[in-house]
Write an enzyme that holds these catalytic residues in place. Structure first.
Site, PDB file in Angstrom:
ATOM      1  N   CYS A  87       0.811  -1.218   0.000  1.00 40.56           N
ATOM      2  CA  CYS A  87       0.000   0.000   0.000  1.00 40.56           C
ATOM      3  C   CYS A  87       0.845   1.269   0.000  1.00 40.56           C
ATOM      4  O   CYS A  87       0.316   2.359  -0.230  1.00 40.56           O
ATOM      5  CB  CYS A  87      -0.923  -0.003   1.206  1.00 40.56           C
ATOM      6  N   HIS A 375      -9.277   2.781  -1.684  1.00 39.48           N
ATOM      7  CA  HIS A 375      -7.866   2.409  -1.515  1.00 39.48           C
ATOM      8  C   HIS A 375      -7.410   1.478  -2.640  1.00 39.48           C
ATOM      9  O   HIS A 375      -7.281   0.275  -2.455  1.00 39.48           O
ATOM     10  CB  HIS A 375      -7.675   1.760  -0.144  1.00 39.48           C
ATOM     11  N   CYS A 406       0.355   2.892   6.125  1.00 37.29           N
ATOM     12  CA  CYS A 406       0.698   1.546   6.577  1.00 37.29           C
ATOM     13  C   CYS A 406       0.675   0.612   5.378  1.00 37.29           C
ATOM     14  O   CYS A 406      -0.001   0.890   4.382  1.00 37.29           O
ATOM     15  CB  CYS A 406      -0.281   1.059   7.639  1.00 37.29           C
TER      16      CYS A 406
END
Length: 420
Positions: A87, A375, A406
């Site tokens: 990510c 996301h 994160c």
């Protein structure tokens, strides 16, 4: 303390609208979704270097950066390569770009894209070896063998991009962490509601207008919900732990999302190549942390990285005017900040003996975060950086921002920005 030999800046870029999984952008792959975005960015300036990433792999390419650049029919003399860190992919692309500035490289376009609607299906090693061997010796038999494949021969995305080491999804891991840190359902739903309300307001008041390009399929983020409420969020069932203890739901977790995002990394000379009025901030420092996820949790590395980064500069939490924190889950934001505020945590666990003071919750994600916006793995870092840079320009000169992401595998990446 200045980390870089040259003054280094992050300048806001563009992104696509973020689409819901299986929705308007589902017919794309990461390359075709990136091309119009990269073309729109290139209309503003020609970069000296191009760095791009995607997290979900494909056998159709290896260096997706170069593939996108050439498919966009842009100057083939611009070097292009790829980066990946779950990510944090497009954020580490920005960090890599910062380290490559100088020697004629003054402006770098960085970003990433993910079409989570279309995860590839692959063959497990033994099946792949069998089929490839047959194609070499007997193509007809190989074609017949393809028709006999079973689900046991396939690598299927049935567990939502589970961590390979543990076999558990990020939601499974975060559910465990939420219980350890006693992050309850009501607090998670409350944060999710704020994220939606702020993202919807950001769209309504025009904040996103110069950060998002329109596509033929979609012109506005599809995930933020103007009609959500505390009652609707509370009514949703647990999505991961269904034993009765679970608190993470579809409403307080970031959704499956398709999208692409980009930003600029530049020297002062590179900034001069961008259109006048481009939002920008100095990249003062960055931190990449990794933790033992079996001890500290899969998504808790930001709580180690943030204090280490701030302590190097003698900054308390209240000295940061803006916090842009990626919301993989509402519980992840709440747990990491709970760690930052816990007496002794930064000293005993992060190894930083410094009084950071209380955390300013009112300065976090003023235009919403990933729970509402979405996301798409590789796009989130660039989306966060661009959004933070623009938000920082509403603050006085010299104001600081922290951007935190994160990432799977127990990673956390943090940027410290300062408004000129």
């Amino acid at each position: 303390m200045q980390r870089f030999a040259l003054k280094t800046f992050i300048a806001s870029g563009l992104r696509t609208p973020f689409g819901r999984g299986g929705g308007a952008l589902a017919d794309h792959d990461a390359i075709s979704l990136s091309v119009p975005l990269v073309q729109a960015m290139a209309e503003k300036a020609r970069p000296d270097l191009f760095i791009w990433g995607t997290v979900i792999p494909s056998l159709g390419w290896s260096n997706i950066g170069r593939e996108i650049w050439l498919d966009a029919k842009l100057d083939p003399t611009v070097p292009a390569f790829s980066a990946v860190l779950a990510c944090s992919t497009s954020m580490v692309a920005a960090f890599a770009a910062a380290g490559l500035l100088g020697g004629g490289t003054d402006l770098v376009m960085v970003g990433g894209a993910e079409v989570m609607s279309n995860p590839p299906i692959g063959l497990k090693l033994e099946a792949s070896k069998r089929i490839v061997k047959l194609f070499r010796t007997n193509p007809g038999e190989a074609l017949a063998a393809l028709q006999t494949l079973t689900p046991d021969d396939l690598v299927l995305p049935v567990k939502g991009w589970a961590n390979r080491i543990t076999g558990r999804t990020m939601g499974d891991h975060m559910e465990e962490t939420a219980q350890i840190w006693e992050i309850g359902r009501a607090a998670q739903d409350d944060w999710a509601l704020k994220s939606h309300q702020r993202a919807v307001a950001g769209w309504d008041n025009g904040f996103f207008d110069d950060l998002v390009i329109a596509l033929p399929e979609i012109t506005r983020d599809a995930n933020p919900r103007a009609d959500t409420s505390a009652e609707k969020l509370a009514s949703l069932p647990a999505a991961f732990d269904k034993s009765g203890k679970g608190s993470l739901s579809a409403g307080n977790s970031s959704p499956i999302t398709d999208g692409a995002a980009a930003c600029w990394v530049a020297t002062e000379a590179g900034l001069a190549k961008l259109p006048a009025g481009t939002f920008h901030a100095e990249l003062i420092d960055h931190e990449i942390a990794a933790v033992d996820h079996g001890i500290d949790g899969l998504l808790m590395a930001p709580s180690f990285a943030i204090p280490r980064l701030l302590a190097r500069h003698g900054l308390r939490y209240e000295d940061i005017a803006l916090w842009e924190i990626h919301e993989a889950f509402a519980a992840q934001v709440l747990a990491n900040v709970a760690a930052l505020e816990k007496p002794g945590w930064t000293r005993d666990r992060a190894g930083v003996d410094f009084d950071f003071g209380p955390f300013p919750w009112d300065r976090v994600n003023p235009n919403g975060g990933s729970v509402a916006i979405g996301h798409p793995f590789a796009a989130t870092g660039a989306r966060d950086l661009s959004q933070a840079v623009k938000e920082l320009w509403a603050k006085p000169s010299g104001s600081f921002a922290v951007v935190s992401v994160c990432a799977d595998g127990g990673h956390g990446t943090i940027a410290l920005l300062r408004r000129p």
